[in-house]
Motif scaffolding. Sequence first.
Motif, PDB file in Angstrom:
ATOM      1  N   VAL A   1       0.839  -1.201   0.000  1.00 55.01           N
ATOM      2  CA  VAL A   1       0.000   0.000   0.000  1.00 55.01           C
ATOM      3  C   VAL A   1       0.871   1.247   0.000  1.00 55.01           C
ATOM      4  N   VAL A   2       1.927   1.248   0.814  1.00 53.86           N
ATOM      5  CA  VAL A   2       2.843   2.392   0.851  1.00 53.86           C
ATOM      6  C   VAL A   2       3.432   2.642  -0.530  1.00 53.86           C
ATOM      7  N   ASP A   3       3.908   1.589  -1.176  1.00 48.45           N
ATOM      8  CA  ASP A   3       4.515   1.736  -2.503  1.00 48.45           C
ATOM      9  C   ASP A   3       3.505   2.275  -3.513  1.00 48.45           C
ATOM     10  N   LYS A   4       2.290   1.743  -3.466  1.00 48.09           N
ATOM     11  CA  LYS A   4       1.257   2.155  -4.428  1.00 48.09           C
ATOM     12  C   LYS A   4       0.937   3.642  -4.282  1.00 48.09           C
ATOM     13  N   LEU A   5       0.794   4.091  -3.041  1.00 50.47           N
ATOM     14  CA  LEU A   5       0.433   5.486  -2.810  1.00 50.47           C
ATOM     15  C   LEU A   5       1.594   6.429  -3.084  1.00 50.47           C
ATOM     16  N   GLN A   6       2.769   6.071  -2.618  1.00 51.42           N
ATOM     17  CA  GLN A   6       3.905   6.972  -2.800  1.00 51.42           C
ATOM     18  C   GLN A   6       4.382   6.999  -4.248  1.00 51.42           C
ATOM     19  N   SER A   7       4.109   5.940  -4.995  1.00 50.64           N
ATOM     20  CA  SER A   7       4.409   5.960  -6.428  1.00 50.64           C
ATOM     21  C   SER A   7       3.517   6.969  -7.154  1.00 50.64           C
ATOM     22  N   ALA A   8       2.358   7.274  -6.545  1.00 54.20           N
ATOM     23  CA  ALA A   8       1.447   8.275  -7.099  1.00 54.20           C
ATOM     24  C   ALA A   8       1.680   9.648  -6.461  1.00 54.20           C
ATOM     25  N   ASN A   9       2.826   9.814  -5.807  1.00 58.83           N
ATOM     26  CA  ASN A   9       3.216  11.087  -5.189  1.00 58.83           C
ATOM     27  C   ASN A   9       2.299  11.499  -4.042  1.00 58.83           C
ATOM     28  N   ILE A  10       1.768  10.509  -3.324  1.00 61.39           N
ATOM     29  CA  ILE A  10       1.011  10.772  -2.105  1.00 61.39           C
ATOM     30  C   ILE A  10       1.849  10.284  -0.926  1.00 61.39           C
ATOM     31  N   PRO A  11       2.453  11.178  -0.164  1.00 61.50           N
ATOM     32  CA  PRO A  11       3.273  10.754   0.974  1.00 61.50           C
ATOM     33  C   PRO A  11       2.446   9.962   1.979  1.00 61.50           C
ATOM     34  N   VAL A  12       3.079   8.974   2.610  1.00 59.88           N
ATOM     35  CA  VAL A  12       2.390   8.106   3.564  1.00 59.88           C
ATOM     36  C   VAL A  12       2.997   8.256   4.953  1.00 59.88           C
ATOM     37  N   SER A  13       2.115   8.341   5.937  1.00 59.37           N
ATOM     38  CA  SER A  13       2.486   8.315   7.345  1.00 59.37           C
ATOM     39  C   SER A  13       1.931   7.030   7.951  1.00 59.37           C
ATOM     40  N   LEU A  14       2.671   6.428   8.860  1.00 60.62           N
ATOM     41  CA  LEU A  14       2.252   5.196   9.513  1.00 60.62           C
ATOM     42  C   LEU A  14       2.010   5.483  10.991  1.00 60.62           C
ATOM     43  N   PHE A  15       0.792   5.197  11.448  1.00 57.80           N
ATOM     44  CA  PHE A  15       0.409   5.445  12.832  1.00 57.80           C
ATOM     45  C   PHE A  15       0.866   4.262  13.682  1.00 57.80           C
ATOM     46  N   ILE A  16       1.877   4.477  14.509  1.00 58.18           N
ATOM     47  CA  ILE A  16       2.499   3.369  15.245  1.00 58.18           C
ATOM     48  C   ILE A  16       2.763   3.760  16.697  1.00 58.18           C
ATOM     49  N   ASP A  17       2.915   2.742  17.526  1.00 55.96           N
ATOM     50  CA  ASP A  17       3.455   2.958  18.865  1.00 55.96           C
ATOM     51  C   ASP A  17       4.953   3.215  18.736  1.00 55.96           C
ATOM     52  N   ALA A  18       5.510   3.883  19.728  1.00 55.53           N
ATOM     53  CA  ALA A  18       6.916   4.294  19.653  1.00 55.53           C
ATOM     54  C   ALA A  18       7.858   3.149  20.018  1.00 55.53           C
ATOM     55  N   GLU A  19       7.600   1.995  19.462  1.00 48.11           N
ATOM     56  CA  GLU A  19       8.438   0.817  19.729  1.00 48.11           C
ATOM     57  C   GLU A  19       9.567   0.749  18.711  1.00 48.11           C
ATOM     58  N   PRO A  20      10.789   0.479  19.160  1.00 49.79           N
ATOM     59  CA  PRO A  20      11.931   0.487  18.243  1.00 49.79           C
ATOM     60  C   PRO A  20      11.736  -0.394  17.007  1.00 49.79           C
ATOM     61  N   ALA A  21      11.172  -1.602  17.181  1.00 53.24           N
ATOM     62  CA  ALA A  21      11.006  -2.500  16.034  1.00 53.24           C
ATOM     63  C   ALA A  21      10.016  -1.933  15.027  1.00 53.24           C
ATOM     64  N   GLN A  22       8.954  -1.283  15.511  1.00 52.38           N
ATOM     65  CA  GLN A  22       7.956  -0.706  14.608  1.00 52.38           C
ATOM     66  C   GLN A  22       8.534   0.495  13.849  1.00 52.38           C
ATOM     67  N   ILE A  23       9.340   1.283  14.516  1.00 48.95           N
ATOM     68  CA  ILE A  23       9.983   2.429  13.868  1.00 48.95           C
ATOM     69  C   ILE A  23      10.967   1.947  12.810  1.00 48.95           C
ATOM     70  N   GLU A  24      11.745   0.931  13.153  1.00 48.92           N
ATOM     71  CA  GLU A  24      12.704   0.370  12.197  1.00 48.92           C
ATOM     72  C   GLU A  24      11.986  -0.183  10.962  1.00 48.92           C
ATOM     73  N   ALA A  25      10.887  -0.895  11.188  1.00 45.57           N
ATOM     74  CA  ALA A  25      10.129  -1.452  10.071  1.00 45.57           C
ATOM     75  C   ALA A  25       9.524  -0.340   9.218  1.00 45.57           C
ATOM     76  N   SER A  26       9.039   0.722   9.848  1.00 44.77           N
ATOM     77  CA  SER A  26       8.472   1.849   9.104  1.00 44.77           C
ATOM     78  C   SER A  26       9.525   2.490   8.208  1.00 44.77           C
ATOM     79  N   ALA A  27      10.738   2.639   8.743  1.00 46.75           N
ATOM     80  CA  ALA A  27      11.826   3.211   7.942  1.00 46.75           C
ATOM     81  C   ALA A  27      12.178   2.300   6.772  1.00 46.75           C
ATOM     82  N   SER A  28      12.111   0.989   6.984  1.00 48.10           N
ATOM     83  CA  SER A  28      12.462   0.056   5.911  1.00 48.10           C
ATOM     84  C   SER A  28      11.471   0.123   4.749  1.00 48.10           C
ATOM     85  N   LEU A  29      10.226   0.570   5.033  1.00 45.09           N
ATOM     86  CA  LEU A  29       9.219   0.701   3.984  1.00 45.09           C
ATOM     87  C   LEU A  29       9.330   2.038   3.250  1.00 45.09           C
ATOM     88  N   ARG A  30      10.245   2.879   3.721  1.00 42.92           N
ATOM     89  CA  ARG A  30      10.477   4.201   3.125  1.00 42.92           C
ATOM     90  C   ARG A  30       9.247   5.111   3.196  1.00 42.92           C
TER      91      ARG A  30
END
Length: 241
Positions: free
Chosen positions: A118-147
């Motif tokens: 979903v992130v790739d599909k939206l950002q490929s259409a020039n719609i920036p994506v934000s991910l609503f997450i808890d401030a857990e290190p693993a979730q932040i790392e995974a969010s960064a990996s999805l760009r």
Amino acid sequence: MTLTLGVNIDHIATIRQARRTVEPDPVAAAVLAELAGADGITAHLREDRRHIQDRDVRLLRQTVRTHLNLEMAATEEMAAIALDIKPDYITLVPERREEVTTEGGLDIVGQIGRIGEVVDKLQSANIPVSLFIDAEPAQIEASASLRAKFIELHTGKYADAKDDLSRKHELDFLAAGCEQALKAGLRVNAGHGLTYWNVYPVACLPGMEELNIGHTIISRAALVGIERAVREMKMAIRGEY
């Protein structure tokens, strides 16, 4: 960077849908919020359409002059709507039909393939994506990996803390998450459960870019009007309330 305020207008639509009528109109509320100093408008188009409707999103896209943040589940239906509407950015949020409000952050780690699509599909259409997450290190790392461009840190546990010690613990957790995210190249927003009385410490976190706040503003707006409610939240964010 000046911290900005995104006003969530969902609960204007909640009042309207309670009677299945035409008022109050969340589009009109968005206009008044912007006139009062809102830096952005947030709306959550839920799968069950319990408050915001498709019509609202289309009119908001035509009306909002700041920026429109569309919150939605990571589904094919919602991605298709986003690609058609083209909001200024999307925030992907978890969604359960039986919940009263969003109960926690997305599990990016456990759904990295599906959310990544979903992130790739939206950002490929020039719609920036934000991910609503808890401030857990693993979730932040995974969010960064999805760009993803942004994360929005879930502030519910901080807002619900029952005493000063618990509140400080949750604030420190958010601060650590914010620092980790910035180092990973993510932009950082926050929201959920923030009020006039607890918002300032979160607003002071280094690198925090925008706070998305709805229920407390709309609750006050029912008594004093939305323009005053928005202006007073801007004051609270600056520590002047």
